[in-house]
Design a protein around this motif. Structure first.
Motif, PDB file in Angstrom:
ATOM      1  N   GLY A 292      -1.405  -2.019  22.830  1.00  2.76           N
ATOM      2  CA  GLY A 292      -2.444  -3.028  22.724  1.00  2.76           C
ATOM      3  C   GLY A 292      -1.823  -4.302  22.174  1.00  2.76           C
ATOM      4  N   ASN A 293      -2.657  -5.228  21.746  1.00  2.00           N
ATOM      5  CA  ASN A 293      -2.200  -6.472  21.139  1.00  2.00           C
ATOM      6  C   ASN A 293      -2.895  -6.594  19.792  1.00  2.00           C
ATOM      7  OD1 ASN A 293      -2.755  -7.115  24.325  1.00  2.00           O
ATOM      8  ND2 ASN A 293      -0.760  -7.843  23.643  1.00  2.00           N
ATOM      9  N   HIS A 294      -2.127  -6.415  18.729  1.00  2.00           N
ATOM     10  CA  HIS A 294      -2.764  -6.398  17.417  1.00  2.00           C
ATOM     11  C   HIS A 294      -1.752  -6.779  16.347  1.00  2.00           C
ATOM     12  CE1 HIS A 294      -5.911  -5.596  14.613  1.00  2.00           C
ATOM     13  NE2 HIS A 294      -5.342  -4.541  14.065  1.00  2.00           N
ATOM     14  N   MET A 295      -2.263  -7.260  15.223  1.00  2.00           N
ATOM     15  CA  MET A 295      -1.410  -7.581  14.085  1.00  2.00           C
ATOM     16  C   MET A 295      -2.261  -7.636  12.823  1.00  2.00           C
ATOM     17  SD  MET A 295      -0.610 -11.652  14.661  1.00  2.00           S
ATOM     18  CE  MET A 295       0.718 -11.555  13.453  1.00  2.00           C
ATOM     19  N   PHE A 296      -1.603  -7.554  11.678  1.00  2.00           N
ATOM     20  CA  PHE A 296      -2.316  -7.665  10.411  1.00  2.00           C
ATOM     21  C   PHE A 296      -1.340  -8.012   9.298  1.00  2.00           C
ATOM     22  CE2 PHE A 296      -1.724  -3.239  11.700  1.00  2.00           C
ATOM     23  CZ  PHE A 296      -0.952  -2.716  10.679  1.00  2.00           C
ATOM     24  N   LEU A 297      -1.904  -8.356   8.147  1.00  2.00           N
ATOM     25  CA  LEU A 297      -1.140  -8.887   7.022  1.00  2.00           C
ATOM     26  C   LEU A 297      -0.838  -7.788   6.003  1.00  2.00           C
ATOM     27  CD1 LEU A 297      -0.400 -11.957   6.280  1.00  2.00           C
ATOM     28  CD2 LEU A 297      -2.162 -11.693   4.528  1.00  2.00           C
ATOM     29  N   ILE A 298       0.344  -7.860   5.410  1.00  2.00           N
ATOM     30  CA  ILE A 298       0.754  -6.908   4.375  1.00  2.00           C
ATOM     31  C   ILE A 298       0.535  -7.533   3.002  1.00  2.00           C
ATOM     32  CG2 ILE A 298       2.638  -5.486   3.496  1.00  2.00           C
ATOM     33  CD1 ILE A 298       1.779  -4.875   6.420  1.00  2.00           C
ATOM     34  N   THR A 299      -0.005  -6.747   2.060  1.00  3.42           N
ATOM     35  CA  THR A 299      -0.104  -7.242   0.688  1.00  3.42           C
ATOM     36  C   THR A 299       0.721  -6.417  -0.293  1.00  3.42           C
ATOM     37  OG1 THR A 299      -1.588  -7.942  -1.079  1.00  3.42           O
ATOM     38  CG2 THR A 299      -2.242  -5.968   0.158  1.00  3.42           C
ATOM     39  N   ILE A 300       0.845  -5.099  -0.086  1.00  5.41           N
ATOM     40  CA  ILE A 300       1.670  -4.254  -0.959  1.00  5.41           C
ATOM     41  C   ILE A 300       2.438  -3.269  -0.087  1.00  5.41           C
ATOM     42  CG2 ILE A 300       1.722  -2.705  -2.956  1.00  5.41           C
ATOM     43  CD1 ILE A 300      -1.082  -3.653  -3.644  1.00  5.41           C
ATOM     44  N   ASN A 301       3.695  -3.050  -0.433  1.00  2.00           N
ATOM     45  CA  ASN A 301       4.535  -2.107   0.304  1.00  2.00           C
ATOM     46  C   ASN A 301       4.997  -1.015  -0.660  1.00  2.00           C
ATOM     47  OD1 ASN A 301       6.344  -0.745   1.913  1.00  2.00           O
ATOM     48  ND2 ASN A 301       7.528  -2.550   2.506  1.00  2.00           N
ATOM     49  N   PHE A 302       4.516   0.199  -0.438  1.00  2.44           N
ATOM     50  CA  PHE A 302       4.938   1.339  -1.247  1.00  2.44           C
ATOM     51  C   PHE A 302       5.993   2.118  -0.464  1.00  2.44           C
ATOM     52  CE2 PHE A 302       0.650   0.703  -3.139  1.00  2.44           C
ATOM     53  CZ  PHE A 302       1.052   0.527  -4.457  1.00  2.44           C
ATOM     54  N   GLU A 303       7.224   1.604  -0.506  1.00  8.25           N
ATOM     55  CA  GLU A 303       8.310   2.276   0.207  1.00  8.25           C
ATOM     56  C   GLU A 303       8.590   3.643  -0.406  1.00  8.25           C
ATOM     57  OE1 GLU A 303      13.087   1.766   1.177  1.00  8.25           O
ATOM     58  OE2 GLU A 303      12.053   0.317  -0.096  1.00  8.25           O
ATOM     59  N   THR A 304       8.531   3.707  -1.734  1.00  9.89           N
ATOM     60  CA  THR A 304       8.754   4.970  -2.435  1.00  9.89           C
ATOM     61  C   THR A 304       7.501   5.310  -3.222  1.00  9.89           C
ATOM     62  OG1 THR A 304      11.097   4.394  -2.667  1.00  9.89           O
ATOM     63  CG2 THR A 304      10.268   6.227  -4.002  1.00  9.89           C
ATOM     64  N   PRO A 305       6.582   6.055  -2.633  1.00 12.53           N
ATOM     65  CA  PRO A 305       5.338   6.390  -3.332  1.00 12.53           C
ATOM     66  C   PRO A 305       5.594   7.362  -4.472  1.00 12.53           C
ATOM     67  CG  PRO A 305       5.496   7.610  -1.290  1.00 12.53           C
ATOM     68  CD  PRO A 305       6.661   6.660  -1.304  1.00 12.53           C
ATOM     69  N   PRO A 306       4.709   7.393  -5.459  1.00 17.16           N
ATOM     70  CA  PRO A 306       4.898   8.317  -6.581  1.00 17.16           C
ATOM     71  C   PRO A 306       4.789   9.765  -6.133  1.00 17.16           C
ATOM     72  CG  PRO A 306       2.721   7.335  -6.653  1.00 17.16           C
ATOM     73  CD  PRO A 306       3.476   6.616  -5.577  1.00 17.16           C
ATOM     74  N   SER A 307       5.549  10.632  -6.761  1.00 16.32           N
ATOM     75  CA  SER A 307       5.479  12.051  -6.432  1.00 16.32           C
ATOM     76  C   SER A 307       4.323  12.692  -7.186  1.00 16.32           C
ATOM     77  CB  SER A 307       6.792  12.742  -6.800  1.00 16.32           C
ATOM     78  OG  SER A 307       7.039  12.600  -8.186  1.00 16.32           O
ATOM     79  N   GLY A 308       3.991  13.896  -6.799  1.00 21.23           N
ATOM     80  CA  GLY A 308       2.950  14.613  -7.523  1.00 21.23           C
ATOM     81  C   GLY A 308       1.847  15.133  -6.635  1.00 21.23           C
ATOM     82  N   SER A 309       1.680  14.557  -5.444  1.00 23.42           N
ATOM     83  CA  SER A 309       0.662  15.059  -4.534  1.00 23.42           C
ATOM     84  C   SER A 309       1.322  15.960  -3.492  1.00 23.42           C
ATOM     85  CB  SER A 309      -0.067  13.896  -3.846  1.00 23.42           C
ATOM     86  OG  SER A 309       0.827  13.162  -3.043  1.00 23.42           O
ATOM     87  N   ASP A 310       0.503  16.639  -2.721  1.00 21.19           N
ATOM     88  CA  ASP A 310       1.033  17.567  -1.721  1.00 21.19           C
ATOM     89  C   ASP A 310       1.750  16.838  -0.591  1.00 21.19           C
ATOM     90  OD1 ASP A 310       0.034  19.698  -3.132  1.00 21.19           O
ATOM     91  OD2 ASP A 310      -1.871  19.719  -2.041  1.00 21.19           O
ATOM     92  N   TYR A 311       1.350  15.591  -0.356  1.00 19.50           N
ATOM     93  CA  TYR A 311       1.929  14.850   0.765  1.00 19.50           C
ATOM     94  C   TYR A 311       2.242  13.430   0.319  1.00 19.50           C
ATOM     95  CZ  TYR A 311       2.316  12.576   5.332  1.00 19.50           C
ATOM     96  OH  TYR A 311       2.752  11.853   6.415  1.00 19.50           O
ATOM     97  N   ASN A 312       3.521  13.092   0.238  1.00 20.09           N
ATOM     98  CA  ASN A 312       3.956  11.759  -0.159  1.00 20.09           C
ATOM     99  C   ASN A 312       4.623  11.085   1.027  1.00 20.09           C
ATOM    100  OD1 ASN A 312       3.350  11.899  -3.073  1.00 20.09           O
ATOM    101  ND2 ASN A 312       4.832  13.572  -3.001  1.00 20.09           N
ATOM    102  N   THR A 313       4.230   9.853   1.295  1.00 24.15           N
ATOM    103  CA  THR A 313       4.773   9.144   2.442  1.00 24.15           C
ATOM    104  C   THR A 313       4.802   7.654   2.146  1.00 24.15           C
ATOM    105  OG1 THR A 313       4.530   8.776   4.825  1.00 24.15           O
ATOM    106  CG2 THR A 313       2.501   8.903   3.541  1.00 24.15           C
ATOM    107  N   SER A 314       5.732   6.936   2.745  1.00 21.30           N
ATOM    108  CA  SER A 314       5.797   5.484   2.579  1.00 21.30           C
ATOM    109  C   SER A 314       4.632   4.845   3.330  1.00 21.30           C
ATOM    110  CB  SER A 314       7.123   4.958   3.125  1.00 21.30           C
ATOM    111  OG  SER A 314       8.217   5.528   2.437  1.00 21.30           O
ATOM    112  N   TYR A 315       4.037   3.809   2.728  1.00 18.47           N
ATOM    113  CA  TYR A 315       2.887   3.169   3.368  1.00 18.47           C
ATOM    114  C   TYR A 315       2.735   1.733   2.887  1.00 18.47           C
ATOM    115  CZ  TYR A 315       0.320   4.050  -1.013  1.00 18.47           C
ATOM    116  OH  TYR A 315      -0.081   4.085  -2.327  1.00 18.47           O
ATOM    117  N   VAL A 316       1.903   0.986   3.593  1.00 14.37           N
ATOM    118  CA  VAL A 316       1.599  -0.393   3.223  1.00 14.37           C
ATOM    119  C   VAL A 316       0.094  -0.549   3.045  1.00 14.37           C
ATOM    120  CG1 VAL A 316       3.622  -1.534   4.212  1.00 14.37           C
ATOM    121  CG2 VAL A 316       1.667  -1.003   5.683  1.00 14.37           C
TER     122      VAL A 316
END
Length: 347
Positions: A292-316
């Motif tokens: 498709g054709n889409h875009m959006f703005l980033i405000t925070i980048n969690f490249e290394t999310p905190p550990s402790g949950s069952d599923y940890n993944t990098s996200y914005v």
């Protein structure tokens, strides 16, 4: 009243009560708010991507999938490769039982509010029903603390940091814009109605020539044509609002109206891509012209999310203009990659 988890409330209350007595600097306050946010956000791995395995309409038993989305602004994406047959995704239809909880379009199910909704996905004579439960919502006050805590101290400088904060501030103003129509306004593709006398949050999604920012939108509400039905390309939509590329162009200070306006193709042509999603900073953006054709703005980048949950993944954490109005959203790196998003920066 919207559902609000006890854990989220306690974490945010701790943050609010801590501010007056700690003597935190503006930048430290922002860092602390970011830490609170990172400790709250968790993704549901099972709902990040969903296989499209529909049932034929000739069968009496429909294909039903139940998913849980942890927070408003998170998405589940449909994997059409598991269908067992070729799918022309442009012909897939989506119908939501409650667009104020979840909407479906272009292979995406987006959580728009807390509650439950049913998304019906149909293709030719095949149907899959997705029962969606959205659990929680991040409070606006926490997000505002992230954007405003350092802005005042940096407004007088011309530093890149202050420019990035100003971009995020403008995006936030459009996402959290409060407006109350005096007459009904027909939303994107006529799939949602903004009812008279009801207060809404977020500037509406629209693809007209009348692309506006938050201040222009509020001024337009006094115009005679604000409530006029508007049709473009066979689609009914609000006359005033903005689309995804105009939303980013407004925050970046680029043309967003007329023939010279920035669209997704022009963004991709004019701005060099960053090396990776890990390089994204506040005020940067991502764009795709293949999924498709889409875009959006980033405000925070969690490249290394905190550990402790069952599923940890990098996200914005993002500010995104998408049907039916601008909102705060969350994308994992995997979701960005599988939808062919390119990271770009104004700086």
């Amino acid at each position: 009243m919207k559902k609000f988890s006890f854990k989220l409330f306690c974490l945010f209350l701790m943050y609010v009560l801590m501010l007056p007595c700690t003597g935190l600097t503006a930048s430290a306050t922002e860092a602390d708010a970011e830490g609170i946010l990172s400790s709250i956000i968790t993704f549901n791995k099972e709902s990040e991507f969903i296989d499209f395995i529909p049932a034929s309409l000739t069968h009496r038993v429909a294909s039903v999938t139940d998913i849980t989305i942890n927070f408003v602004g998170m998405s589940s994406f449909i994997d059409f490769s598991k269908a067992g047959f070729d799918v022309d995704e442009t012909l897939v239809k989506y119908e939501s039982s409650n667009v104020d909880v979840a909407v479906g379009y272009e292979g995406r199910i987006l959580a728009t509010g807390v509650g439950t909704a049913t998304i019906t996905i149909s293709y030719e004579d095949k149907v899959q029903i997705i029962n969606v439960t959205v659990l929680d919502e991040i409070p606006e006050s926490l997000i505002r603390s992230l954007e405003t805590s350092t802005l005042d101290s940096l407004k007088s400088t011309s530093s890149e940091s202050s420019q990035r904060l100003a971009i995020a501030q403008k995006a936030m103003d459009m996402v959290y814009l409060r407006w109350k129509p005096t007459k009904n306004v027909r939303g994107w593709k006529n799939d949602k109605t903004f009812y008279a006398g009801t207060t809404y949050t977020g500037i509406p999604y629209s693809q007209t020539w009348y692309q506006v920012d938050d201040n222009e939108f509020m001024s337009a509400m006094d115009k005679d044509d604000f409530y006029s039905n508007y049709t473009s390309g066979g689609k009914i939509m609000p006359k005033y609002g903005n689309d995804c590329s105009a939303f980013v162009a407004i925050t970046w200070g680029l043309p967003y109206q007329g023939d010279n306006r920035y669209n997704t193709w022009k963004f991709e042509e004019d701005f060099e891509p960053l090396d990776s999603y890990a390089d994204l900073q506040k005020g940067d953006a991502v764009v795709t012209n293949t999924s498709g054709n889409h875009m959006f703005l980033i405000t925070i980048n969690f490249e290394t999310p905190p550990s402790g949950s069952d599923y940890n993944t990098s996200y914005v954490v993002c500010y995104e203009q998408t049907p039916y109005q601008a909102q705060l959203t969350f994308w994992t790196y995997d979701q960005l990659s599988k939808n062919n998003y390119i990271p770009i920066s104004k700086f």
